[in-house]
Design a protein around this motif. Structure first.
Motif, PDB file in Angstrom:
ATOM      1  N   GLU A 252       0.799  -1.221   0.000  1.00 14.18           N
ATOM      2  CA  GLU A 252       0.000   0.000   0.000  1.00 14.18           C
ATOM      3  C   GLU A 252       0.833   1.273   0.000  1.00 14.18           C
ATOM      4  O   GLU A 252       0.306   2.359  -0.275  1.00 14.18           O
ATOM      5  CB  GLU A 252      -0.942  -0.010   1.200  1.00 14.18           C
ATOM      6  N   SER A 253       2.128   1.184   0.287  1.00 10.69           N
ATOM      7  CA  SER A 253       2.953   2.390   0.333  1.00 10.69           C
ATOM      8  C   SER A 253       3.066   3.026  -1.051  1.00 10.69           C
ATOM      9  O   SER A 253       3.423   2.374  -2.027  1.00 10.69           O
ATOM     10  CB  SER A 253       4.355   2.059   0.847  1.00 10.69           C
ATOM     11  N   PRO A 254       2.818   4.315  -1.151  1.00  7.16           N
ATOM     12  CA  PRO A 254       2.978   4.999  -2.446  1.00  7.16           C
ATOM     13  C   PRO A 254       4.438   5.150  -2.853  1.00  7.16           C
ATOM     14  O   PRO A 254       4.715   5.490  -4.010  1.00  7.16           O
ATOM     15  CB  PRO A 254       2.334   6.367  -2.196  1.00  7.16           C
ATOM     16  N   LEU A 255       5.374   4.898  -1.931  1.00  8.46           N
ATOM     17  CA  LEU A 255       6.788   4.998  -2.259  1.00  8.46           C
ATOM     18  C   LEU A 255       7.328   3.711  -2.886  1.00  8.46           C
ATOM     19  O   LEU A 255       8.433   3.709  -3.420  1.00  8.46           O
ATOM     20  CB  LEU A 255       7.604   5.323  -1.001  1.00  8.46           C
ATOM     21  N   VAL A 256       6.566   2.651  -2.816  1.00 13.49           N
ATOM     22  CA  VAL A 256       6.959   1.363  -3.405  1.00 13.49           C
ATOM     23  C   VAL A 256       6.305   1.236  -4.776  1.00 13.49           C
ATOM     24  O   VAL A 256       5.087   1.396  -4.911  1.00 13.49           O
ATOM     25  CB  VAL A 256       6.560   0.188  -2.499  1.00 13.49           C
ATOM     26  N   SER A 257       7.103   0.949  -5.792  1.00 18.76           N
ATOM     27  CA  SER A 257       6.591   0.901  -7.170  1.00 18.76           C
ATOM     28  C   SER A 257       6.357  -0.503  -7.691  1.00 18.76           C
ATOM     29  O   SER A 257       5.704  -0.683  -8.726  1.00 18.76           O
ATOM     30  CB  SER A 257       7.580   1.614  -8.109  1.00 18.76           C
ATOM     31  N   HIS A 258       6.883  -1.494  -7.013  1.00 21.83           N
ATOM     32  CA  HIS A 258       6.833  -2.860  -7.527  1.00 21.83           C
ATOM     33  C   HIS A 258       6.783  -3.842  -6.371  1.00 21.83           C
ATOM     34  O   HIS A 258       7.449  -3.647  -5.352  1.00 21.83           O
ATOM     35  CB  HIS A 258       8.076  -3.122  -8.379  1.00 21.83           C
ATOM     36  N   ILE A 259       5.992  -4.889  -6.529  1.00 23.62           N
ATOM     37  CA  ILE A 259       5.939  -5.984  -5.553  1.00 23.62           C
ATOM     38  C   ILE A 259       6.297  -7.280  -6.254  1.00 23.62           C
ATOM     39  O   ILE A 259       5.729  -7.616  -7.305  1.00 23.62           O
ATOM     40  CB  ILE A 259       4.524  -6.126  -4.934  1.00 23.62           C
ATOM     41  N   SER A 260       7.252  -8.001  -5.680  1.00 22.54           N
ATOM     42  CA  SER A 260       7.625  -9.323  -6.187  1.00 22.54           C
ATOM     43  C   SER A 260       7.436 -10.333  -5.065  1.00 22.54           C
ATOM     44  O   SER A 260       7.969 -10.152  -3.960  1.00 22.54           O
ATOM     45  CB  SER A 260       9.082  -9.327  -6.664  1.00 22.54           C
ATOM     46  N   PHE A 261       6.687 -11.372  -5.359  1.00 22.48           N
ATOM     47  CA  PHE A 261       6.331 -12.352  -4.324  1.00 22.48           C
ATOM     48  C   PHE A 261       6.460 -13.760  -4.875  1.00 22.48           C
ATOM     49  O   PHE A 261       6.057 -14.039  -6.009  1.00 22.48           O
ATOM     50  CB  PHE A 261       4.894 -12.112  -3.851  1.00 22.48           C
ATOM     51  N   THR A 262       7.029 -14.641  -4.085  1.00 22.77           N
ATOM     52  CA  THR A 262       7.000 -16.077  -4.361  1.00 22.77           C
ATOM     53  C   THR A 262       6.352 -16.765  -3.177  1.00 22.77           C
ATOM     54  O   THR A 262       6.800 -16.607  -2.036  1.00 22.77           O
ATOM     55  CB  THR A 262       8.414 -16.643  -4.586  1.00 22.77           C
ATOM     56  N   GLY A 263       5.290 -17.509  -3.445  1.00 18.06           N
ATOM     57  CA  GLY A 263       4.564 -18.178  -2.366  1.00 18.06           C
ATOM     58  C   GLY A 263       3.255 -18.750  -2.886  1.00 18.06           C
ATOM     59  O   GLY A 263       3.096 -19.015  -4.081  1.00 18.06           O
ATOM     60  N   SER A 264       2.310 -18.903  -1.996  1.00 15.26           N
ATOM     61  CA  SER A 264       1.054 -19.544  -2.359  1.00 15.26           C
ATOM     62  C   SER A 264       0.168 -18.625  -3.191  1.00 15.26           C
ATOM     63  O   SER A 264       0.251 -17.394  -3.093  1.00 15.26           O
ATOM     64  CB  SER A 264       0.296 -19.970  -1.097  1.00 15.26           C
ATOM     65  N   SER A 265      -0.705 -19.233  -3.983  1.00 15.84           N
ATOM     66  CA  SER A 265      -1.650 -18.449  -4.783  1.00 15.84           C
ATOM     67  C   SER A 265      -2.602 -17.666  -3.889  1.00 15.84           C
ATOM     68  O   SER A 265      -2.975 -16.534  -4.208  1.00 15.84           O
ATOM     69  CB  SER A 265      -2.443 -19.376  -5.709  1.00 15.84           C
ATOM     70  N   ALA A 266      -2.976 -18.234  -2.752  1.00 16.39           N
ATOM     71  CA  ALA A 266      -3.908 -17.557  -1.842  1.00 16.39           C
ATOM     72  C   ALA A 266      -3.305 -16.255  -1.316  1.00 16.39           C
ATOM     73  O   ALA A 266      -3.967 -15.207  -1.315  1.00 16.39           O
ATOM     74  CB  ALA A 266      -4.266 -18.479  -0.680  1.00 16.39           C
ATOM     75  N   VAL A 267      -2.057 -16.303  -0.882  1.00 19.38           N
ATOM     76  CA  VAL A 267      -1.405 -15.086  -0.386  1.00 19.38           C
ATOM     77  C   VAL A 267      -1.157 -14.120  -1.537  1.00 19.38           C
ATOM     78  O   VAL A 267      -1.314 -12.904  -1.389  1.00 19.38           O
ATOM     79  CB  VAL A 267      -0.090 -15.428   0.348  1.00 19.38           C
ATOM     80  N   GLY A 268      -0.775 -14.640  -2.693  1.00 20.38           N
ATOM     81  CA  GLY A 268      -0.551 -13.784  -3.856  1.00 20.38           C
ATOM     82  C   GLY A 268      -1.775 -12.957  -4.208  1.00 20.38           C
ATOM     83  O   GLY A 268      -1.667 -11.769  -4.552  1.00 20.38           O
ATOM     84  N   LYS A 269      -2.945 -13.555  -4.106  1.00 18.92           N
ATOM     85  CA  LYS A 269      -4.183 -12.834  -4.414  1.00 18.92           C
ATOM     86  C   LYS A 269      -4.426 -11.704  -3.410  1.00 18.92           C
ATOM     87  O   LYS A 269      -4.897 -10.621  -3.771  1.00 18.92           O
ATOM     88  CB  LYS A 269      -5.371 -13.797  -4.410  1.00 18.92           C
TER      89      LYS A 269
END
Length: 515
Positions: A252-269
């Motif tokens: 949610e931070s406006p200072l972060v431009s990109h999110i990269s995640f490896t993990g479960s589909s449930a958390v990814g959603k």
């Protein structure tokens, strides 16, 4: 050539087909190491949590404490984001050559500390030491790869349709990148993401898995020694209780431009929903339900050796592990017989620090409970147990390597990702049936096909709804390959020529008016 079962597989579990000399180890409680850190890493400083809270990192094989790290919260994460944002304003102006040289130094430092890094990884993750060494080499390869890739990021000059205008594209780093990495590859999943971002000129705020933060902090130490500027790589450690809130603030931070995640589909959603408000670019490498299809024409020895390689590394706890074994009826019984024999002969369970062990513990008792419930569900619905099928006497985090036949699509071992050392085999009659079964899932990360029919290889590979397909091959991961999934297995690609670094780049269109 795939080495024969009992040879290289015993020594290194087929990890990237690399043989290592395995030293003898004594029983281990707490490790003293120049790369072990008990603080998080923010702005080039080893930092405690603002609350002063800490938590213990334990060895899943023994339950013994191997380290203590800060249990950080939202306040610490906000500070790390602000640091990364401030550093980005200058780091984005560095040359590709400069970033390349720093990453090459990091690559050499990782390889120079491979034994120490592997011991740390095994102590907090549990995988056999030979596997850990394989992962460190794999992780190091991304430092080298993106050190080379960053010097090839190029814009374009576009032929203009107007005589008074020139058209260009310019590629620029996207900004601060929030990253959340898993416990099953606590070294390589960091380098695969962070080295790409750093190569592009971005800065990073990373939350490693709560179970395996020591590998992340060890990499920070080596990045620091490599001369990567303070504030470029920031690692926020936390226990399970603070993880959701930290993930939320990154999204949610406006200072972060990109999110990269490896993990479960449930958390990814969840992360995708949280990122929607600020319309972040997201890279998601999510869960799998990989089919392993063996046709009658397959070389059965190759299929069995590949099954051992891709199923039992990391005790079956990888997103690209074969999850559903689909075997054509003409070869079914022979395949079951040979794979059962190989499991009995070649798998040795134990503490990953012990010589000769090829399968370590699962990450925790909850993981064992889940695997055991899946096997019991299959047994109750009529599956046949050929080997294993129960918890190991070695302790609460160990599960016997298991092979089930007579598996149906109604069983949990078919419907959900097992994440454990369980082979569930279903029989099929025709190619069309195999494709329908293979694609009958919301996941689409990896699939495997074994056949000696060249035409069938192409037909099935093209028909499978998966981002990665191994043809007569059980191990495909390398920095040169493009990693990512279809459907609910994710968004974006990691590694590969162009794809991995492009995730961290914005394309700007320039139109220049000419007199």
């Amino acid at each position: 050539m795939i080495p024969k079962a009992g040879g290289l597989w015993k020594a290194s579990h087929f990890i990237w087909k690399t043989t290592f000399i395995r030293p003898q180890f004594q029983p281990y409680v707490r490790m003293s190491s120049s790369l072990i850190r008990d603080k998080a890493y923010i702005n080039g400083q080893w930092t405690s949590a603002k609350s002063g809270a800490t938590y213990n990192v334990t060895n899943p094989a023994t339950g013994e404490v191997v380290g203590t790290v800060p249990d950080m919260d939202v306040r610490d994460t906000v500070a790390a984001i602000e640091t990364a944002y401030k550093r980005f304003q200058t780091f984005k102006k560095t040359t590709a050559k400069e970033r390349s040289e720093k990453l090459k130094v990091a690559y050499r430092l990782i390889l120079g500390n491979i034994d120490e890094l592997a011991r740390i990884l095994t102590l907090e993750n549990g995988k056999p030491l030979a596997e850990s060494k394989g992962e460190i080499m794999y992780g190091a390869s991304f430092c080298e790869w993106f050190a080379e890739e960053c010097r090839r990021v190029q814009g374009t000059i576009v032929p203009s349709p107007f005589p008074t205008k020139k058209i260009f594209t310019l590629k620029q780093p996207i900004g601060v990148c929030g990253m959340i990495t898993p416990w099953n590859f606590p070294n390589a999943m960091i380098t695969r993401k962070a080295c790409a971002a750093i190569a592009a000129g971005c800065t990073v705020v990373l939350k490693p898995a709560e179970d395996t933060p020591l590998s992340a902090l060890a990499l920070c130490e080596l990045f620091d020694r490599a001369g990567i500027p303070a504030g470029v790589m920031n690692v926020v450690t936390c226990n399970r209780g603070n993880a959701p809130a930290i993930g939320k603030v990154l999204c949610e931070s406006p200072l972060v431009s990109h999110i990269s995640f490896t993990g479960s589909s449930a958390v990814g959603k969840i992360l995708l929903r949280q990122s929607a408000e600020t319309v972040k670019k997201c890279s998601m490498e999510l869960g799998g339900n990989a089919p392993f299809i063996v046709f009658d024409s397959a070389d059965i020895e190759v299929a069995v050796r590949s099954a051992m390689a891709c199923k039992f590394r990391c005790a079956g706890q990888t997103c690209v592990c074969a999850n559903r074994f689909l075997v054509q009826e003409g070869i079914h019984d022979k395949f079951v017989e040979k794979l059962t024999a190989s499991i009995k002969q070649d798998v040795k369970i134990g503490n990953g620090m012990e010589s000769g062990v090829t399968q370590g513990p699962l990450i925790n008792k909850r993981a064992v409970d889940k695997v055991d419930s899946f096997v019991e569900d299959a047994r109750k619905q009529g599956a046949n147990v050929h080997v294993g099928g129960q918890r190991s006497s070695l302790g609460d985090t160990f599960y016997e390597p298991t092979l089930l036949s007579g598996v149906t699509s109604d069983m949990l071992v078919s419907k959900e990702e097992i994440f454990g050392p369980v082979v569930g085999i279903a029989k099929f009659k025709t190619e069309e049936e195999a494709i329908i079964l293979a694609n009958g899932t919301s996941a689409g990360l990896a699939g495997y096909v074994f056949t000696s029919d060249a035409s069938q290889q192409w037909r099935v590979a093209e028909a499978l709804e998966y981002g990665i397909v191994g043809l007569n091959e059980g191990l495909f991961s390398c920095c040169e390959g493009t990693f990512g999934g279809f459907k609910e297995s994710g968004l974006g690609r990691e590694g590969g020529i162009g794809y991995g670094i492009e995730e961290y780049i914005e394309v700007k269109y320039l139109c220049m008016g000419m007199k």
